[in-house]
Each structure stands twice: as structure tokens, then as C-alpha cells.
Scaffold this active site. Structure first.
Site, PDB file in Angstrom:
ATOM      1  N   CYS A 184      -3.726  -3.932  11.852  1.00 53.60           N
ATOM      2  CA  CYS A 184      -4.684  -3.891  11.269  1.00 53.60           C
ATOM      3  C   CYS A 184      -6.035  -4.659  12.187  1.00 53.60           C
ATOM      4  CB  CYS A 184      -4.786  -4.605   9.860  1.00 53.60           C
ATOM      5  SG  CYS A 184      -6.513  -4.404   9.169  1.00 53.60           S
ATOM      6  N   ASP A 186      -8.409  -6.294  11.188  1.00 54.43           N
ATOM      7  CA  ASP A 186      -8.604  -7.710  10.820  1.00 54.43           C
ATOM      8  C   ASP A 186      -8.603  -8.803  11.678  1.00 54.43           C
ATOM      9  OD1 ASP A 186      -8.473 -10.185   9.079  1.00 54.43           O
ATOM     10  OD2 ASP A 186      -8.504  -8.927   7.387  1.00 54.43           O
ATOM     11  N   CYS A 263      -5.894  -6.707   2.498  1.00 54.66           N
ATOM     12  CA  CYS A 263      -6.388  -5.782   3.522  1.00 54.66           C
ATOM     13  C   CYS A 263      -7.493  -5.364   2.789  1.00 54.66           C
ATOM     14  CB  CYS A 263      -5.426  -4.827   3.933  1.00 54.66           C
ATOM     15  SG  CYS A 263      -6.092  -3.722   5.122  1.00 54.66           S
TER      16      CYS A 263
END
Length: 523
Positions: A184, A186, A263
Site C-alpha cells: 500500500c 501508506d 487502510c
């Protein structure tokens, strides 16, 4: 366990100790991140342990403490360069009436942060008291720190990520000639390669997307390029060798605050995050099967990462390579279960746990090479669990977002630290708009509310062997920069969106090259 699998493991060379490095024996970090000299690793004391989320005690036999020392020094040094910018800059600006201010400001900046700005950078901001002037100077210093970090990363290789031969040997023995990782975007996963999985960055391909929703078409194109190189050049191995491409998707979750710190792309819904990543893996494999009729040449692996402590939930493929959300092992549990075992016993216990994971769920054990590769990754993660336990008391204090800048485009291998950057792989802003919007939303909370600008670094890699590649990359970087300012016009007009376009020749270990930005032309 059948005899074939047992013999395979006896011949396995995966469990070699990581070679020590003299640099690990020269310095140790203090509580404040500075360093002191140490003659030997035996003289490096261990910090007192406290009760932690992993309840670890002592040092696990498979943990590489020397490597942890090196990684900690690097993390503390790099993050301090970015975190101290605001305080240093504000302190400098209080002295703007000082005779010879520009020269003094640069000397002070270099002494405290290790970078300098040009005289024009300082003098172009006529009113140093204005908030917009602070925002521009803050961004310029941050961008200078990034260029410095990039130069150090590629030239000095502080994480030894260019030493990839051992990892490539292990991959090949497991039956894989190339590895692609799709985490991800992130920032809490930005260190997944060098820290969480302890892999050399140059041995794998990392492309991040919000929610681990990687671009299947782009991934297929990369697979085609890799296979073409095998057929034409025999690199990294000959096409007739029975090896496969390994695609890993990494989703994430938070056990400490599952409904808020999971998430964002999936509304902090762990099940949705896992299902979405698994669907992408299935679609990628199916795309290759449909187009080229050789889906069996691709192995997929799904990994969940707890961003609180970097522990992993590894979903174990069955003998046919199929992944199921209900079949997984958790590295924090395995760490505790093997903590009091010898090295050989711990390795065997890990491999048995991988096989039993599927057999206990009425499925088949993974192929021997897959089992041993996963076991190696688990052992690597043990060192990261010990790292978080020792330096973060078992759980990060910043369990949420704490990124320092946004990176968009491609590349950014030099970003290997947790929460240093929110990164989105994209070719155009239109294609990657969802990822960028998530990043902007995050930074409105991190920076804008505190009067700091949102710094965005644009990266377009090019192939120095191809005529015109650099020119096309430069045009692309300029186009992306303009598109960002057009999309976020309000932030741009107020000085709260600051950008820096960069290029890099990906064929070697050259650092990023800075391009003139829109702000340079408007100054």
C-alpha cells in the site's frame, strides 16, 4: 512430512547467517540518536526491556542484532534531518535583521541540518515574516534534504541494498527469477523491503498503490519485459530454467486501533483490504494466463502487515499456488513460540508451522521451495520484531500517519523508512488521482493545520541507454507538476502546495537529479 520435502530441506542453503559488517561495530546509538564509539559488538549494551505487545524477553537466536544497530542509526539520522527543519528555520528567521543575514543563515543551516540554500533562495523572499515565505523556505530545505539523502543512499549504500547476490541466490534456489512487491502507498509501509522483510532494495521491484491496488496492465508489461530479457539475454537466468515470477501484495491493518488506523483506501476495514489485494493477485495471474497461456509461471503471495509493530500475517499458498484468506501464519506468534529454541529447532518449527497451516485447514502444503522461502522471510521479520521491541517498546508511538512528504511518479528506492513518505506510483495525475487525493487528505491533517506546506516530490526515472529517454522523462515530470497545481489550485495559490520535479537514470546507482520547478519560474 514426505521424504522428498525432507531431503529438499536438508540440502537447502537458505539458512546462512548474514555476514557481519565492520561498520556495525564502530558506533552505537544513544537514547537521543547520536553515536558513540564501540570497539566490538560485545560492548554494545542492550536497553532494558519493558512489557510490550509482543511480550518478548531476551534476544531470539534468529535475530540479527548487529543489523538492527545499523538500521536504527540510519533511521534516527535521516528522520532528524526532516523533523528539525521547522524549528531551525523559525530560529533563523528571527535573526533576519542581522548584518550579512544570508551568509549567516546558510552557515547556521548547514551546521544544524547539513544543507544549504542558494543566495537567490533566501533573497527571493523579501518579507521573511510572511507565512508564505516560511512555507517556501521550509519546502526548499526539505527538498534539499531529500537530494542529500538520495546522494548518500545511492553513492554510499548505507543500507547495503545493492548487495543483492545472496538474496538473488535464495530466490533462485526457491524457484524464482524475479520478485515484485506491491505494498500500500501508506507511509507506514515504506520500509517494508529493507526493514520489515530485510531484503536488499535492489533485489526486488517495489511499486506502491493506495490499498495495494496495483495496476495489473503495468505489472503484466513488467513481467513481459523480464521474460523477454530471459529469452534474449539469459538474465537473470536462462529461459529454459524452471523458475517463476513471484508477485507479493502487502495490505495492512492495525490491531491497536483497527477501525481508525487501518487502510484508508478501504475505510479501515481489514477484511476488505485483504480481499482487494487478493483479487488483484488473482487478476494478475489470470491476465498472464489469458494472454500468454502460462499462468503457472507466476506465483502469488499475500501478506498482511500490522503497522503497529511490523508483525506479519502471511497467507500460505497451497501446492497449486492458490492463496486463501483463511490460511495464514502470524510472525509475532511464531516468534514467541520459538524464542527458547536453538537455531536449528527454530527453523524447523517455522517450516512445520507453514506446512501445518494448510494441512490443518484441509488443504495441501505449499511446494518445498515456497515453504523455505516463506520461512526465510519469517526469520527476517523476526529481526524487525526485535527492532520494534527494543527501540519502540513493542509498538510504534506514531501508529497513525506521520509522513514528511509525498512522493509521486516512479522509483523512490531511496525511501526505505517508515512514515518518511506517502508514495504513489503513477504515470499521470489522472490515472493516479485516487492515490494522490488520499495523500493530500493525509497531509492536510499533518501539515496544513500546522501552517506547514504539503511537499510533493515528483520522480520520473529514465533509461540512460535509450536516446531521448531523459528528455521524455523531463517532459513527463513537468506535466505532472503542472497537473498537481491545477488540481489543487487553492492549496497552490496559498503556498501550501510545494513541488519539486526530479529525474533519475535507473540503469545504475545514480542519485536523483533536481529539475527547475514552477516556483523557480514564478519567483
Amino acid at each position: 512430512m514426505n521424504s522428498t520435502k525432507k531431503n529438499y530441506r536438508q540440502k537447502s542453503l537458505f539458512w546462512k547467517p548474514i555476514p557481519s559488517n565492520p561498520l556495525w561495530q564502530q558506533q552505537k546509538p544513544t537514547a537521543h540518536g547520536s553515536t558513540v564509539v564501540a570497539d566490538t559488538m560485545d560492548e554494545i549494551g542492550r536497553q532494558d526491556r519493558v512489557d510490550t505487545t509482543l511480550a518478548m524477553t531476551g534476544t531470539h537466536v534468529l535475530v540479527n542484532e548487529a543489523q538492527n544497530e545499523l538500521l536504527r542509526r540510519y533511521e534516527m539520522d535521516i528522520k532528524a534531518r526532516f523533523d528539525d527543519i521547522e524549528a531551525v528555520l523559525k530560529d533563523i528567521l528571527t535573526q533576519q535583521g542581522k548584518p550579512g543575514f544570508v551568509a549567516w543563515a546558510n552557515q547556521t543551516l548547514f551546521a544544524k541540518l547539513g544543507v544549504k540554500l542558494t543566495e537567490d533562495d533566501w533573497q527571493s523572499e523579501l518579507n521573511f515574516q510572511s507565512q508564505k515565505a516560511f512555507q517556501k523556505l521550509y519546502a526548499k530545505i526539505l527538498f534539499a534534504q531529500f537530494i542529500r539523502m538520495s546522494e548518500d543512499f545511492y553513492i554510499n549504500d548505507p543500507l547495503m541494498g545493492q548487495r543483492k547476490q545472496e538474496a538473488e541466490r535464495i530466490f533462485k534456489e526457491a524457484g524464482f527469477h524475479a520478485v515484485g512487491i506491491a505494498p500500500c502507498a501508506d507511509g507506514r509501509l515504506a520500509h517494508v523491503v529493507s526493514y520489515v522483510l530485510r531484503l536488499p532494495y535492489d533485489a526486488v521491484r517495489r511499486k506502491a498503490h493506495a490499498g495495494s491496488l496495483f495496476d495489473i496492465s503495468e505489472s503484466v508489461r513488467n513481467w513481459v519485459f523480464i521474460e523477454h530479457t530471459r529469452f534474449r539475454e539469459g538474465k537473470p537466468n536462462a529461459a529454459e530454467e524452471p523458475t517463476r515470477y513471484l508477485k507479493i501484495a502487502v495490505y495492512h491493518f492495525s490491531k491497536a486501533d483497527p477501525t481508525h488506523q487501518g487502510c484508508a483506501a478501504h475505510g479501515s476495514d481489514d477484511q476488505k483490504a485483504a480481499e482487494a489485494a487478493l483479487t488483484k493477485l488473482k487478476d494478475f495471474r489470470q491476465a498472464i494466463e489469458n494472454r500468454f497461456g502460462c499462468g503457472a509461471s507466476v506465483q502469488t503471495l499475500l501478506i498482511g502487515m500490522n503497522t503497529d509493530d511490523d508483525s506479519l500475517k502471511i497467507h500460505i499458498p497451497n501446492e497449486q499456488g492458490k492463496v486463501c484468506l483463511q490460511r495464514f501464519v502470524e510472525t509475532d506468534q511464531l516468534y514467541q513460540q520459538t524464542a527458547d529454541l536453538s537455531a536449528d529447532q527454530a527453523k524447523q518449527a517455522i517450516e512445520h508451522a507453514i506446512d501445518d497451516c494448510n494441512l490443518n485447514r484441509s488443504s495441501t502444503a505449499p511446494q518445498p521451495g515456497v515453504n523455505t522461502l516463506i520461512a526465510w522471510l519469517i526469520a527476517n521479520n523476526f529481526s524487525q520484531l526485535a527492532y520494534v521491541n527494543r527501540y519502540e517498546n513493542g509498538c510504534y508511538s506514531d501508529i497513525g500517519h506521520a509522513e514528511r512528504f509525498i512522493g509521486v511518479g516512479n522509483g523512490f528506492e531511496e525511501v526505505q523508512l517508515r512514515n518518511l513518505s506517502y508514495y504513489s506510483f503513477l504515470d499521470t495525475v489522472e490515472e493516479g488521482v485516487n492515490d494522490v487525493d488520499v495523500g493530500i487528505k493525509i497531509f492536510k491533517g499533518l501539515n496544513v493545520k500546522k501552517g506547514r506546506p504539503i511537499p510533493i516530490i515528483i520522480r520520473c526515472d529514465y533509461d540512460g541507454r535509450v536516446p531521448g529517454s531523459k528528455d521524455r522523462a523531463q517532459a513527463k515530470a513537468v506535466r505532472i507538476e503542472k497537473a498537481l497545481h491545477n488540481r489543487y489550485q487553492e492549496l497552490s495559490a496559498s503556498g501550501l502546495l510545494q513541488t519539486m520535479p526530479t529525474l533519475r537514470d535507473f540503469t545504475g546507482c545514480q542519485p536523483a537529479e533536481r529539475l527547475p520547478s514552477l516556483a523557480d519560474f514564478s519567483a
